[in-house]
Write an enzyme that holds these catalytic residues in place. Structure first.
Site, PDB file in Angstrom:
ATOM      1  N   ASN A 117       0.809  -1.218   0.000  1.00 57.69           N
ATOM      2  CA  ASN A 117       0.000   0.000   0.000  1.00 57.69           C
ATOM      3  C   ASN A 117       0.844   1.271   0.000  1.00 57.69           C
ATOM      4  OD1 ASN A 117      -1.647  -2.138   1.989  1.00 57.69           O
ATOM      5  ND2 ASN A 117      -2.767  -1.278   0.261  1.00 57.69           N
ATOM      6  N   ILE A 119       1.241   6.886   0.126  1.00 64.09           N
ATOM      7  CA  ILE A 119       0.506   5.891   0.908  1.00 64.09           C
ATOM      8  C   ILE A 119      -0.928   5.789   0.381  1.00 64.09           C
ATOM      9  CG2 ILE A 119      -0.231   5.202   3.225  1.00 64.09           C
ATOM     10  CD1 ILE A 119       1.905   7.204   4.262  1.00 64.09           C
ATOM     11  N   CYS A 120      -1.396   4.543   0.255  1.00 64.16           N
ATOM     12  CA  CYS A 120      -2.802   4.360  -0.099  1.00 64.16           C
ATOM     13  C   CYS A 120      -3.553   3.990   1.173  1.00 64.16           C
ATOM     14  CB  CYS A 120      -2.949   3.244  -1.126  1.00 64.16           C
ATOM     15  SG  CYS A 120      -4.658   2.879  -1.517  1.00 64.16           S
ATOM     16  N   LEU A 121      -4.160   5.008   1.759  1.00 61.71           N
ATOM     17  CA  LEU A 121      -4.894   4.773   3.007  1.00 61.71           C
ATOM     18  C   LEU A 121      -6.174   5.600   2.929  1.00 61.71           C
ATOM     19  CD1 LEU A 121      -4.764   3.445   5.819  1.00 61.71           C
ATOM     20  CD2 LEU A 121      -3.565   5.461   6.644  1.00 61.71           C
ATOM     21  N   GLN A 161      -1.172   0.276  -3.660  1.00 59.89           N
ATOM     22  CA  GLN A 161      -0.580   1.489  -4.196  1.00 59.89           C
ATOM     23  C   GLN A 161       0.520   1.077  -5.182  1.00 59.89           C
ATOM     24  OE1 GLN A 161      -1.296   4.807  -3.506  1.00 59.89           O
ATOM     25  NE2 GLN A 161       0.325   5.454  -4.924  1.00 59.89           N
TER      26      GLN A 161
END
Lengths: 217, 341
Positions: free
Chosen positions: A100, A108-110, A143
C-alpha cells in the site's frame, strides 16, 4: 539552505497562509504528542520542520511481528491550509517495501488520508493508522502493484524482501540476507546504483537475469 | 265609592294626583302587586322593580292568593324619597356585602402586609414595628414566610425549591459544558464563547462552526462521510446549535423539538408556492411551506419527477446548515425552565 528548499518546494504554503484554526490545532497536537506518554510505547514521533507548522516530520516504529519490526520509518507530513477539514498529505520518506506504499515515491494508499478523512482525526491517529497498515497490508487495494502481486503470489519472498528493505533503509536490526547482498553487489559492479539495484531486483523477484535484462535492454 | 275603579298608579306607588285622584286609592287583596317576572325569576329590574318581589307559593296561584307582605305595602304606599322606586339601580347596594360573598365564595380577608424592611434584612423598629415580621425561609434566606398563613408558606417554599432546582441544573449544565472541547478545533467550547453543535445520533462534542464547516465539505468528500460524526462516523441528519452541552436522550429530544418548532416559524427559501418538488425535503422540511394565501401544501413530496443535480442538493444542505442564525438559537435558560416543567 534547507529552509529555502522547503520554501520553494511547496508553493501552496507560500502563496496562501494557513488558517487560524489549522495553526492552533497543529500546536495543540504537537503539545499532545510531546506530553503523551503512550506515544513513546507505540513509537510515534512528530517533529516540526518550520515555524509556520506547515511541514512536519513523523517517525513511526515498525510494528512487532511484521517484516518491518525494528525499523524506524520517517514520514513527510504537509499540512494543508484548511486543515483539519482536509487531510494532511503524508508520505514515507524512508523507502519501504509494502503493497500500500509506493516503493518509488513513498505515497501511501490509506482511505483516511483520502475520501475517508474525518476532521477529528489527528496527526497522532493518522500515524497510528499508518503503523497498523504496516502490520496489516491490504494487497487487494494496492498502491504499488508489483509489491501487491508479490505479496499475493509469493508471500515468503515478499516477507524476505520487506525485511531486507527495513534492514537496509530503516535501520532494522538483524543480519541482511547474504544472497540478496551478493546479487546487489553484482549489479553494482555493472555500474548500477545501490538504490536502483535493490529496487530492480525486488521488482524482478530477485532474479538476476531478469533484472539485468530490465536494466540494460 | 266602591264602584270607582282602583287607581293603578297608586298601586305601583306612582300616582301624582294624590288625594285628588278620581280613582280609588286603596289596595285590595284581590289585586296583589306582585311582579310576575320575579316569580319566574327573570325580572331584569331587580330591586328597582316597581312591583313587589315576593315569593308566592305555587299552590296559592290557583287558590286564594296570599296577601302581600305588609312591609312592601308600607314602602310602596308611602311616597317617600327613599322608596325603592326612587332610588336609581346603580346607587342601590348589592344584596351581599361583596361580590365574592354574592357569588357564594368564602369571605376574603387580606393577609396583613409583611414588613418589607424585615424581609430583606433587619427592621430598625424591631418588635415595635406596626407590620408583621415574616419567618425566615431556609432556601432564599429571606424573612418572607407569613406566620399567619400556612398556604402562603407552602407556596413560597415550593417556589423557592423550584428556583433552587433550576439553579442547580444550570450549574450542573455549566459544569458539564465547561469540560467539553470541540473535536475538530480542539478548543474549549465554553471558554471560547462558542456554541455547541449537538449531533442527532451520537454524543460527540463539536462547536457548531466547526461541525457545520465539516458538514459543508460535501463537494470534497462523499456526502455520506461528511454527514457522519467525524469521531465515530455515526450518521446524523442535522446539527442543532445550543449554548450548553446536552447529552441525555430526553433533553436532546426536547432540544430537537424546540429547534424544529423554531424552524417551522421561518419560511423555507427553497419552497415555491403552489409547486411540487422544489424543496428537496418535501413535507419533511424543517422550515415553513406556506402559500401567499396562507394555505399549506398537504401532500408535498420532494421532487420525484425531476432529478436533482447533486451540486444543487449539496448547496441546499450547506444553506440549511448555515442559514440558521441567531433566531434559530435556543435560549438555554428557557430550555432549562421548560425542561423542569
Amino acid at each position: 539552505m534547507l529552509i529555502l528548499l522547503i520554501w520553494y518546494s511547496d508553493p501552496q504554503t507560500r502563496t496562501t497562509g494557513m488558517s487560524n484554526i489549522a495553526f492552533s490545532r497543529i500546536q495543540r497536537e504537537c503539545r499532545e504528542v510531546v506530553t503523551n506518554k503512550d506515544i513513546e510505547s507505540t513509537g510515534i514521533m512528530i517533529e516540526m520542520l518550520n515555524d509556520q507548522l506547515t511541514r512536519m516530520k513523523g517517525t513511526i516504529n515498525g510494528p512487532p511481528d511484521s517484516p518491518y519490526e525494528g525499523g524506524k520509518f520517517d514520514l513527510d507530513i504537509v499540512i494543508p491550509d484548511n486543515y483539519p477539514f482536509q487531510p494532511p498529505k503524508v508520505k514515507f520518506s524512508t523507502r519501504i517495501w509494502h503493497p500500500n506504499v509506493s516503493s518509488q515515491t513513498g505515497l501511501i494508499c490509506l482511505d483516511i488520508l483520502k475520501d475517508q478523512w474525518a476532521a477529528s482525526l489527528t496527526l497522532r491517529t493518522v500515524l497510528l493508522s499508518v503503523q497498523s497498515l504496516l502490520a496489516l497490508p491490504e494487497p487487494k487495494d494496492p498502491q504499488d502493484a508489483v509489491v501487491a502481486k508479490q505479496k499475493m503470489s509469493e508471500p515468503q519472498l515478499f516477507e524476505k524482501t520487506a525485511r531486507f528493505w527495513t534492514q537496509h533503509y530503516a535501520k532494522g536490526n538483524g543480519q541482511k540476507d547474504p544472497e540478496f547482498l551478493h546479487k546487489i553487489m553484482k549489479l553494482k559492479d555493472m555500474g548500477v546504483s545501490e538504490d536502483q539495484a535493490i529496487s530492480t531486483l525486488s521488482c524482478c523477484g530477485w532474479d538476476l537475469t531478469r533484472s539485468t535484462d530490465y536494466l540494460f535492454s | 265609592m266602591s264602584s270607582r275603579p282602583i287607581c293603578r298608579y297608586f298601586i305601583s306607588g306612582q300616582c301624582r294626583y294624590g288625594n285628588e285622584c278620581t280613582f280609588l286609592h286603596e289596595r285590595s287583596n284581590d289585586t296583589p302587586n306582585v311582579c310576575r317576572f320575579n316569580e319566574r325569576g327573570t325580572c331584569q329590574y331587580g330591586t328597582a322593580c316597581r312591583y313587589d318581589h315576593v315569593k308566592t307559593k305555587k299552590s296559592n296561584k290557583t287558590g286564594v292568593r296570599a296577601p302581600p307582605p305588609i312591609a312592601s305595602i308600607v314602602t310602596n304606599s308611602c311616597l317617600n324619597a327613599n322608596a325603592p322606586s326612587f332610588v336609581p339601580s346603580w346607587l342601590k347596594k348589592p344584596e351581599g356585602s361583596s361580590y365574592a360573598e354574592a357569588a357564594g365564595a368564602a369571605p376574603f380577608i387580606p393577609l396583613p402586609t409583611l414588613c418589607p424592611y424585615n424581609e430583606l434584612g433587619n427592621c430598625a423598629k424591631g418588635n415595635d414595628c406596626e407590620y408583621i415580621h415574616g419567618l425566615l425561609c431556609d432556601l432564599c434566606k429571606c424573612k418572607v414566610l407569613h406566620p399567619l398563613s400556612v398556604e402562603q408558606q407552602s407556596l413560597h417554599i415550593a417556589q423557592c425549591t423550584a428556583k433552587h432546582e433550576l439553579q442547580m441544573k444550570m450549574a450542573f449544565a455549566e459544569q458539564r459544558s465547561k469540560e467539553k472541547s470541540c473535536g475538530i478545533c480542539m478548543e474549549n467550547v465554553f471558554e471560547k464563547n462558542l456554541r455547541f453543535g449537538i449531533l442527532e445520533n451520537c454524543k460527540h462534542c463539536f462547536c457548531v462552526e466547526c461541525i457545520r464547516e465539516w458538514r459543508g465539505k460535501g463537494n470534497e468528500f462523499d456526502t455520506k462521510t461528511v454527514r457522519s460524526c467525524p469521531e465515530c462516523r455515526q450518521h446524523s441528519d442535522f446539527v442543532v446549535p445550543c449554548i450548553i452541552w446536552i447529552e441525555e436522550k430526553e433533553e436532546k429530544e426536547l432540544l430537537f423539538t424546540m429547534y424544529r418548532e423554531n424552524a417551522k416559524k421561518k419560511k423555507c427559501k427553497y419552497y415555491v408556492p403552489y409547486s411540487v418538488g422544489d424543496c428537496p425535503f418535501g413535507n419533511k422540511c424543517f422550515y415553513l411551506h406556506e402559500n401567499p394565501d396562507g394555505t399549506r401544501p398537504i401532500d408535498y413530496r420532494p421532487g420525484e419527477n425531476r432529478r436533482r443535480e447533486p451540486e444543487l442538493l449539496s448547496a441546499y444542505f450547506e444553506a440549511l446548515e448555515l442559514e440558521v442564525n441567531g433566531d434559530g438559537e435556543i435560549d438555554y435558560i428557557n430550555f432549562l425552565i421548560s425542561n423542569i416543567i
